[in-house]
Design a protein around this motif. Structure first.
Motif, PDB file in Angstrom:
ATOM      1  N   VAL A   9      13.153  33.721  21.377  1.00  0.00           N
ATOM      2  CA  VAL A   9      14.018  32.633  20.898  1.00  0.00           C
ATOM      3  C   VAL A   9      13.941  32.543  19.376  1.00  0.00           C
ATOM      4  O   VAL A   9      14.936  32.297  18.699  1.00  0.00           O
ATOM      5  CB  VAL A   9      13.626  31.299  21.572  1.00  0.00           C
ATOM      6  CG1 VAL A   9      14.317  30.116  20.914  1.00  0.00           C
ATOM      7  CG2 VAL A   9      13.956  31.340  23.059  1.00  0.00           C
ATOM      8  N   GLU A  10      12.750  32.815  18.845  1.00  0.00           N
ATOM      9  CA  GLU A  10      12.601  32.797  17.391  1.00  0.00           C
ATOM     10  C   GLU A  10      13.499  33.845  16.745  1.00  0.00           C
ATOM     11  O   GLU A  10      14.133  33.608  15.733  1.00  0.00           O
ATOM     12  CB  GLU A  10      11.140  33.082  17.051  1.00  0.00           C
ATOM     13  CG  GLU A  10      10.743  32.668  15.663  1.00  0.00           C
ATOM     14  CD  GLU A  10       9.237  32.802  15.509  1.00  0.00           C
ATOM     15  OE1 GLU A  10       8.816  33.602  14.671  1.00  0.00           O
ATOM     16  OE2 GLU A  10       8.501  32.133  16.267  1.00  0.00           O
ATOM     17  N   SER A  11      13.561  35.050  17.378  1.00  0.00           N
ATOM     18  CA  SER A  11      14.359  36.101  16.735  1.00  0.00           C
ATOM     19  C   SER A  11      15.832  36.040  17.117  1.00  0.00           C
ATOM     20  O   SER A  11      16.683  36.415  16.329  1.00  0.00           O
ATOM     21  CB  SER A  11      13.772  37.490  17.039  1.00  0.00           C
ATOM     22  OG  SER A  11      13.873  37.765  18.418  1.00  0.00           O
ATOM     23  N   ALA A  12      16.141  35.575  18.331  1.00  0.00           N
ATOM     24  CA  ALA A  12      17.542  35.675  18.777  1.00  0.00           C
ATOM     25  C   ALA A  12      18.207  34.327  19.021  1.00  0.00           C
ATOM     26  O   ALA A  12      19.392  34.272  19.296  1.00  0.00           O
ATOM     27  CB  ALA A  12      17.604  36.520  20.055  1.00  0.00           C
ATOM     28  N   GLY A  13      17.457  33.234  18.929  1.00  0.00           N
ATOM     29  CA  GLY A  13      18.036  31.922  19.257  1.00  0.00           C
ATOM     30  C   GLY A  13      18.007  31.709  20.763  1.00  0.00           C
ATOM     31  O   GLY A  13      17.532  32.572  21.506  1.00  0.00           O
ATOM     32  N   GLN A  24      15.639  42.462  25.802  1.00  0.00           N
ATOM     33  CA  GLN A  24      16.606  42.934  24.795  1.00  0.00           C
ATOM     34  C   GLN A  24      16.333  42.270  23.444  1.00  0.00           C
ATOM     35  O   GLN A  24      16.336  42.937  22.397  1.00  0.00           O
ATOM     36  CB  GLN A  24      18.035  42.622  25.247  1.00  0.00           C
ATOM     37  CG  GLN A  24      18.534  43.545  26.353  1.00  0.00           C
ATOM     38  CD  GLN A  24      19.674  42.932  27.170  1.00  0.00           C
ATOM     39  OE1 GLN A  24      20.064  41.777  26.970  1.00  0.00           O
ATOM     40  NE2 GLN A  24      20.217  43.710  28.101  1.00  0.00           N
ATOM     41  N   ALA A  25      16.075  40.961  23.479  1.00  0.00           N
ATOM     42  CA  ALA A  25      15.828  40.241  22.215  1.00  0.00           C
ATOM     43  C   ALA A  25      14.569  40.778  21.540  1.00  0.00           C
ATOM     44  O   ALA A  25      14.554  41.017  20.332  1.00  0.00           O
ATOM     45  CB  ALA A  25      15.712  38.750  22.482  1.00  0.00           C
ATOM     46  N   LEU A  26      13.507  40.995  22.326  1.00  0.00           N
ATOM     47  CA  LEU A  26      12.237  41.440  21.746  1.00  0.00           C
ATOM     48  C   LEU A  26      12.321  42.866  21.228  1.00  0.00           C
ATOM     49  O   LEU A  26      11.676  43.216  20.244  1.00  0.00           O
ATOM     50  CB  LEU A  26      11.119  41.331  22.785  1.00  0.00           C
ATOM     51  CG  LEU A  26      10.769  39.910  23.237  1.00  0.00           C
ATOM     52  CD1 LEU A  26       9.868  39.949  24.464  1.00  0.00           C
ATOM     53  CD2 LEU A  26      10.103  39.140  22.087  1.00  0.00           C
ATOM     54  N   LEU A  27      13.103  43.689  21.908  1.00  0.00           N
ATOM     55  CA  LEU A  27      13.184  45.107  21.530  1.00  0.00           C
ATOM     56  C   LEU A  27      14.345  45.365  20.561  1.00  0.00           C
ATOM     57  O   LEU A  27      14.574  46.507  20.162  1.00  0.00           O
ATOM     58  CB  LEU A  27      13.345  45.977  22.790  1.00  0.00           C
ATOM     59  CG  LEU A  27      12.133  45.981  23.742  1.00  0.00           C
ATOM     60  CD1 LEU A  27      12.503  46.599  25.094  1.00  0.00           C
ATOM     61  CD2 LEU A  27      10.955  46.738  23.118  1.00  0.00           C
ATOM     62  N   GLY A  28      15.073  44.316  20.224  1.00  0.00           N
ATOM     63  CA  GLY A  28      16.193  44.483  19.283  1.00  0.00           C
ATOM     64  C   GLY A  28      17.334  45.296  19.871  1.00  0.00           C
ATOM     65  O   GLY A  28      18.000  46.057  19.149  1.00  0.00           O
ATOM     66  N   LEU A  29      17.563  45.149  21.165  1.00  0.00           N
ATOM     67  CA  LEU A  29      18.629  45.926  21.822  1.00  0.00           C
ATOM     68  C   LEU A  29      19.851  45.033  22.033  1.00  0.00           C
ATOM     69  O   LEU A  29      19.719  43.832  22.271  1.00  0.00           O
ATOM     70  CB  LEU A  29      18.135  46.439  23.182  1.00  0.00           C
ATOM     71  CG  LEU A  29      16.867  47.299  23.136  1.00  0.00           C
ATOM     72  CD1 LEU A  29      16.395  47.638  24.555  1.00  0.00           C
ATOM     73  CD2 LEU A  29      17.118  48.575  22.333  1.00  0.00           C
ATOM     74  N   PRO A  30      21.050  45.634  21.973  1.00  0.00           N
ATOM     75  CA  PRO A  30      22.247  44.817  22.170  1.00  0.00           C
ATOM     76  C   PRO A  30      22.371  44.354  23.617  1.00  0.00           C
ATOM     77  O   PRO A  30      21.962  45.071  24.538  1.00  0.00           O
ATOM     78  CB  PRO A  30      23.399  45.777  21.827  1.00  0.00           C
ATOM     79  CG  PRO A  30      22.830  47.148  21.999  1.00  0.00           C
ATOM     80  CD  PRO A  30      21.350  47.055  21.732  1.00  0.00           C
ATOM     81  N   ALA A  31      22.910  43.163  23.827  1.00  0.00           N
ATOM     82  CA  ALA A  31      23.123  42.659  25.193  1.00  0.00           C
ATOM     83  C   ALA A  31      24.542  43.003  25.618  1.00  0.00           C
ATOM     84  O   ALA A  31      25.497  42.649  24.935  1.00  0.00           O
ATOM     85  CB  ALA A  31      22.910  41.159  25.238  1.00  0.00           C
ATOM     86  N   PRO A  32      24.683  43.708  26.755  1.00  0.00           N
ATOM     87  CA  PRO A  32      26.034  43.984  27.254  1.00  0.00           C
ATOM     88  C   PRO A  32      26.679  42.711  27.804  1.00  0.00           C
ATOM     89  O   PRO A  32      26.023  41.672  27.902  1.00  0.00           O
ATOM     90  CB  PRO A  32      25.798  44.973  28.409  1.00  0.00           C
ATOM     91  CG  PRO A  32      24.344  45.279  28.445  1.00  0.00           C
ATOM     92  CD  PRO A  32      23.633  44.265  27.604  1.00  0.00           C
TER      93      PRO A  32
END
Ligand code: GLU
Length: 295
Positions: free
Chosen positions: A168-172, A243-251
Motif C-alpha cells: 500500500v505504501e508503494s502502490a496505494g 504485483q505491487a511488491l514486485l513492481g509488476l503491472p496489473a492486468p
C-alpha cells in the motif's frame, strides 16, 4: 499488418494445469479467452501450469494441445511451461525475502488443523482452508534459521500484514479493474488480501506456488487481460499484493461464471467431470462443445 506477437496488442492467456484431462469448464475459459482476444484484436497465449510435478504428466499436456486444436483454437507458439521457469520464480521469491516479507514455516497440515480445532470461529481463507494460525512472531528468526539449517522441511510464507503495508505504501490502496464480458465496462474491485492470511509462496515439495508463478508469468508474457473462472476471483487480491511488491503491472481481469453439473457442483477433475476427450469419443462436434460451454 501487425506481427503475430506484436507486443503493443492486448494479450490474453489460457492457463490450464496438466494434472488431468480438460472438461467443459476449461473449454469455456479457453473459448472465452479466444473470443475476447479476437474482439480486442489481441493475442492468445497458452501457459502450462505444471509446477506440481508430482501431479502433472506429459500425457495430460499433450492432451491439452490435442483438445484445443480440436476445438479450433490457435495460440502463439511456444506455450510457456511453468516448470521451465523455476529460477524465475526463485528470483521473485528472493526479492520478497530481501524486503523482509518471507519466513519459513514448519507446521504440517495436521498441526494447523489441531491448532484451529481449539479456536472456535477461527477464519477460513476464500478457498476454505484455515487461515495460517501460527504468527511469524511465534518462533524467533534464529530458531527458524536453525531448523532450516538442520534440514527440517519447510514452506515459505508471505507475512501478509507487513506485505500489505509495504504494498500500500508503494502502490496505494489495492484494487483491480474487473471487466464485464457482456458490456465491456470496467469496475474497480477493492482487494481483500487479509482474508488469505500468510499464504504459501513456496511449498515444502514445490519451490513456488500458484500465486507467485501466476503473477511472474502474467508479467513475463505481457498479459494485459486475465480471463478465468470466478472461483479464482478472490485469489486476485493476493496477486495484486505480489504485483505491487514486485513492481509488476496489473492486468485487467474478467472472472467468468462457472459451469455446474446436474448436482450444482462446479465441474472439476477431482469429481470426474466428463472430459473433452470423452465427449469427442462419443461423437460431440467442436460446435456442440462450444454450445455446451455456453458460447
Ligand atoms: N491453472 C489454473 C487452473 O487450471 C488457472 C490459473 C489462472 O488462470 O490464473 O485452474
Amino acid at each position: 499488418m501487425a506481427a503475430m506477437n506484436d507486443i503493443s496488442r492486448p494479450a490474453f492467456r489460457f492457463a490450464p494445469s496438466p494434472n488431468g484431462l480438460l472438461h467443459l469448464g476449461h473449454a469455456r475459459s479457453a473459448l472465452l479467452n479466444e473470443a475476447m482476444a479476437r474482439a480486442a484484436g489481441g493475442r492468445l497465449l497458452l501457459r502450462i501450469e505444471d509446477i506440481d510435478l508430482a501431479r502433472c504428466r506429459p500425457e495430460f499436456e499433450a492432451a491439452i494441445y490435442e483438445d484445443l486444436t480440436w476445438l479450433g483454437l490457435d495460440w502463439e507458439r511456444p506455450a510457456r511451461r511453468q516448470s521451465d521457469h523455476f529460477a524465475d520464480y526463485g528470483s521473485a521469491l528472493g526479492r520478497l525475502a530481501a524486503l523482509g516479507l518471507v519466513y519459513a514455516s514448519f507446521e504440517s497440515r495436521g498441526d494447523i488443523r489441531r491448532a484451529v480445532a481449539s479456536r472456535p470461529g477461527w477464519p477460513s481463507d476464500p478457498d476454505g482452508a484455515p487461515v495460517f494460525p501460527f504468527a511469524r512472531e511465534g518462533m524467533s528468526e534464529a530458531e527458524r534459521a536453525r531448523l532450516v539449517a538442520a534440514g527440517e522441511p519447510y514452506a515459505l510464507r508471505l507475512d501478509m500484514a507487513r506485505a500489505l503495508a509495504q504494498a500500500v505504501e508503494s502502490a496505494g490502496p489495492l484494487g483491480w479493474q474487473e471487466v464485464d464480458r457482456a458490456t465491456g465496462r470496467a469496475e474497480r474491485v477493492v482487494a481483500d488480501p487479509r482474508a488469505w492470511g500468510d499464504v504459501i509462496l513456496a511449498r515444502k515439495d514445490v519451490p513456488t506456488s500458484y500465486h507467485l508463478a501466476v503473477v511472474v508469468d502474467d508479467a513475463r508474457q505481457g498479459i494485459t487481460h486475465v480471463v478465468r473462472g470466478a472461483d479464482l476471483k478472490p485469489a486476485t487480491s493476493v496477486h495484486l499484493v505480489l504485483q505491487a511488491l514486485l513492481g509488476l503491472p496489473a492486468p485487467l481481469y474478467t472472472h467468468h461464471s462457472l459451469l455446474l453439473d446436474a448436482e450444482g457442483r462446479k465441474l472439476s477433475k477431482s469429481i470426474g467431470s466428463q472430459s473433452l476427450k470423452t465427449l469427442r469419443a462419443e461423437g460431440a462436434t467442436p460446435g456442440e462443445v462450444r454450445r455446451l460451454a455456453g458460447l
